[in-house]
Write an enzyme that holds these catalytic residues in place. Sequence first.
Site, short mmCIF file in Angstrom:
data_model
loop_
_atom_site.label_atom_id
_atom_site.label_comp_id
_atom_site.label_asym_id
_atom_site.label_seq_id
_atom_site.Cartn_x
_atom_site.Cartn_y
_atom_site.Cartn_z
N ASP A 150 0.80 -1.22 0.00
CA ASP A 150 0.00 0.00 0.00
C ASP A 150 0.83 1.27 0.00
OD1 ASP A 150 -2.37 -1.45 0.06
OD2 ASP A 150 -2.40 -1.52 2.24
N ASP B 39 0.01 5.76 1.56
CA ASP B 39 -1.21 5.35 2.26
C ASP B 39 -1.19 5.89 3.68
OD1 ASP B 39 -3.66 4.15 2.66
OD2 ASP B 39 -2.80 2.21 3.16
N ASP C 116 -0.06 1.86 9.98
CA ASP C 116 -1.31 1.10 9.97
C ASP C 116 -1.10 -0.17 10.77
OD1 ASP C 116 -2.36 3.03 8.37
OD2 ASP C 116 -2.80 1.73 6.66
N ARG D 242 -7.17 11.11 10.90
CA ARG D 242 -6.74 9.81 11.42
C ARG D 242 -5.52 9.94 12.34
NH1 ARG D 242 -7.62 5.16 6.76
NH2 ARG D 242 -9.79 5.70 6.28
#
Length: 361
Positions: free
Chosen positions: A213, A237, A241, A293
């Site tokens: 990603d 991305d 994560d 985020r």
Amino acid sequence: YVPSKFLLTPNQRSSQPQPHPAPSIPSPRIRRPRYPTVTTHIIHYYSTTSLNPLKHTTKKFNFFCFVLQEGECLTTEKGNAVKGRTTRHVFVSDRKPHRRKGGQIYIVTDSSDRDPANPIPGTLRHAVIQDEALWIVFAADMTINLKHELIFNSYKTLDGRGANVHVTGHGCITLQYVSNIIIHNIHIHHCTPSGNTNIRASPTHVGWRGKSDGDGISIFGSRKIWIDHCSLSYCTDGLIDAIMGSTGITISNSHFAHHDEVMLLGHDDKYLVDRGMQVTIAFNHFGEGLVQRMPRCRLGYIHVVNNDFTQWRMYAIGGSANPTINSQGNRYTAPGDPDAKEVKCFFHFFFYHLNMSLVVF
């Protein structure tokens, strides 16, 4: 197999300058607590009015932590800032981290990444795929331009102290089904998708990898991860994560900048395994050029404590699928745009506890 020229024997270690020793964990003689504590491997931090380092009690409570600097490891009770008392509302640990004795120091001397399927000894890729526990340091300042994602094996400490180390390029760092990883003092930036090639993940395994990603650090089905004193920016991305049942993660003392979707915690609203996710985000600076985020949470328990949020363009913290987010001792400086002043964003119902945080509009 690691060639001996890249390792230091115990006798050589005593005669050569060493990196600053890793934090040690005392193991006091203590009684079991009356209530169960949340058990994780990595340090978790808490907010308090006291500036004294944590003292290990022998009376009622059973825990310990890494003390990185005086004043960083502090205690509270039941969410209140009370000096000298422990808490059952924050992550503490009641066992020593699982670590292997006699781990060697691996010195990275080569910044190249020519063949991900057959890495050259002395490169970072060759170091992180080894089966044995390694403390990886760098011989000099270097920028490592990855050809494809850098896949870690378990029991690795990546220590950039004493050098200016940048990791960039294609894929960046992947922690997939591993444990006991520390990444310290590394600059990670400009990571782009890559893949559809063979990449070595251990000395005995080379596997086909699809397209990544472009995350700065991708944590997939892994546990006991500590990311500390790193800087992350300009990735395709996410900067970090953590998905697919990853847990026992601490992200601390790091700087995030110039990115849209900063941090995702949880794979999918329906992926129930992520209910066990436990993450602490402590003493970080969410800086310029960020959009959203910080983090985006699903299902698990997320402790966001003593961070500085100085800019966002959409929202700071978001959640869905009933996560528990404990925001403690943070400073939120809202942007000038009246349509972008949300500290938190509710996609679906979740529990959000805002305690002792400063919100500046």
